[in-house]
Scaffold this motif. Sequence first.
Motif, PDB file in Angstrom:
ATOM      1  N   THR A  35       0.867  -1.166  -0.009  1.00  0.00           N
ATOM      2  CA  THR A  35      -0.031  -0.201  -0.022  1.00  0.00           C
ATOM      3  C   THR A  35       0.773   1.234  -0.107  1.00  0.00           C
ATOM      4  O   THR A  35       1.922   1.074   0.498  1.00  0.00           O
ATOM      5  N   THR A 123      -5.822  -5.601  -1.874  1.00  0.00           N
ATOM      6  CA  THR A 123      -6.116  -4.247  -2.799  1.00  0.00           C
ATOM      7  C   THR A 123      -6.369  -3.204  -2.308  1.00  0.00           C
ATOM      8  O   THR A 123      -6.891  -3.171  -1.341  1.00  0.00           O
ATOM      9  N   GLU A 126      -7.179   3.986  -3.749  1.00  0.00           N
ATOM     10  CA  GLU A 126      -6.418   5.436  -3.100  1.00  0.00           C
ATOM     11  C   GLU A 126      -7.287   6.702  -3.686  1.00  0.00           C
ATOM     12  O   GLU A 126      -7.383   6.845  -4.921  1.00  0.00           O
ATOM     13  N   ALA A 133      -6.826   6.020  -7.524  1.00  0.00           N
ATOM     14  CA  ALA A 133      -5.887   4.925  -7.953  1.00  0.00           C
ATOM     15  C   ALA A 133      -6.081   3.492  -7.614  1.00  0.00           C
ATOM     16  O   ALA A 133      -6.619   3.261  -6.374  1.00  0.00           O
ATOM     17  N   LEU A 134      -6.197   2.576  -8.324  1.00  0.00           N
ATOM     18  CA  LEU A 134      -6.613   1.213  -7.970  1.00  0.00           C
ATOM     19  C   LEU A 134      -5.348   0.272  -8.035  1.00  0.00           C
ATOM     20  O   LEU A 134      -4.638   0.240  -9.035  1.00  0.00           O
ATOM     21  N   HIS A 135      -5.042  -0.135  -6.752  1.00  0.00           N
ATOM     22  CA  HIS A 135      -3.824  -0.845  -6.533  1.00  0.00           C
ATOM     23  C   HIS A 135      -3.831  -2.322  -6.433  1.00  0.00           C
ATOM     24  O   HIS A 135      -4.721  -2.741  -5.681  1.00  0.00           O
ATOM     25  N   TRP A 136      -3.078  -3.095  -7.053  1.00  0.00           N
ATOM     26  CA  TRP A 136      -3.523  -4.637  -6.852  1.00  0.00           C
ATOM     27  C   TRP A 136      -1.836  -5.387  -6.585  1.00  0.00           C
ATOM     28  O   TRP A 136      -1.591  -6.387  -6.794  1.00  0.00           O
ATOM     29  N   ARG A 137      -0.894  -4.585  -5.991  1.00  0.00           N
ATOM     30  CA  ARG A 137       0.246  -5.252  -6.013  1.00  0.00           C
ATOM     31  C   ARG A 137       0.298  -6.509  -5.140  1.00  0.00           C
ATOM     32  O   ARG A 137       1.116  -7.712  -5.185  1.00  0.00           O
ATOM     33  N   HIS A 167       1.616  -1.955 -10.980  1.00  0.00           N
ATOM     34  CA  HIS A 167       0.434  -2.610 -10.549  1.00  0.00           C
ATOM     35  C   HIS A 167      -0.278  -1.716  -9.884  1.00  0.00           C
ATOM     36  O   HIS A 167      -1.138  -1.537  -8.642  1.00  0.00           O
ATOM     37  N   VAL A 168      -0.691  -0.718 -10.480  1.00  0.00           N
ATOM     38  CA  VAL A 168      -1.755   0.257 -10.330  1.00  0.00           C
ATOM     39  C   VAL A 168      -2.165   0.853 -11.711  1.00  0.00           C
ATOM     40  O   VAL A 168      -1.490   1.011 -12.710  1.00  0.00           O
ATOM     41  N   GLU A 170      -4.760   4.436 -12.648  1.00  0.00           N
ATOM     42  CA  GLU A 170      -5.461   5.718 -12.226  1.00  0.00           C
ATOM     43  C   GLU A 170      -6.325   6.398 -13.336  1.00  0.00           C
ATOM     44  O   GLU A 170      -6.133   6.132 -14.325  1.00  0.00           O
TER      45      GLU A 170
END
Length: 252
Positions: A35, A123, A126, A133-137, A167-168, A170
């Motif tokens: 995150t 996930t 943000e 922003a969509l984070h999926w790391r 891994h994002v 936006e």
Amino acid sequence: MAAQRSPQRQRPPLPADDWALFLDVDGCLLDFADTPDGVFVPPALPVRLDALSRRLDGALALVSGRTLASLDRLFAPLQLPAAGLHGLERRHVESRSGPPTAPPALAGIADAARQLAAKYPGTLVEDKRAAIALHWRAEPLAASDFEAFAMAALPQLEGYRLQHGDHVIELRPAQADKGDAIAAFLEEPPFRGRMPVFAGDDLTDEHGFEVVNARGGITVLVGAREPSAAGYHLDDIAAVHAWLGVESGAAR
């Protein structure tokens, strides 16, 4: 976007007193975390950045996809000139510009994105005020669903674009990018008239590389991503820290 430089790149020269130095943050100065709030800032890093800024008479700026508020929290109490949200926010010595107002539709899209993220533990959606922003790391299997969601939402947001990253993805206003921010800094003291230098790792940094290359400056790709317009290369964040002299925490 042009990206034509050969991958046979050398290490960049050591920082010189006549540089205008621009640095990306995540993936360049800081290791990624699951995150955005989970990153670790080495204690020597703000100390070294402050010393280097003084050596350059203030001509050092952070250029990031983070908000200015996030940058200030990470590097507190240090507050450098900075561009946030990929250039939508910009703070100089005596001035500050903020991002545009978010359209009403963005709140509903953010809520729907959070419902999607709830299906993939780890996930994150943000909230960047004018952008999300969509984070999926932490959950790579979410990538296709997050990307499809963002593509479907884009037509609801006039004047917005998709910004792909590591891994994002936006949804963000299309008015500015990192290259625009660097170009604006270079028109102002103390950056004006200096050799522009920009180090970054991500696709979003290519706009900055193009601007700096066009001005005869030095561009540094961090990591192995290809293709890139950067003329120089550093392997990883540890190499960036060594280049900047972070290990000692003192000015050269």
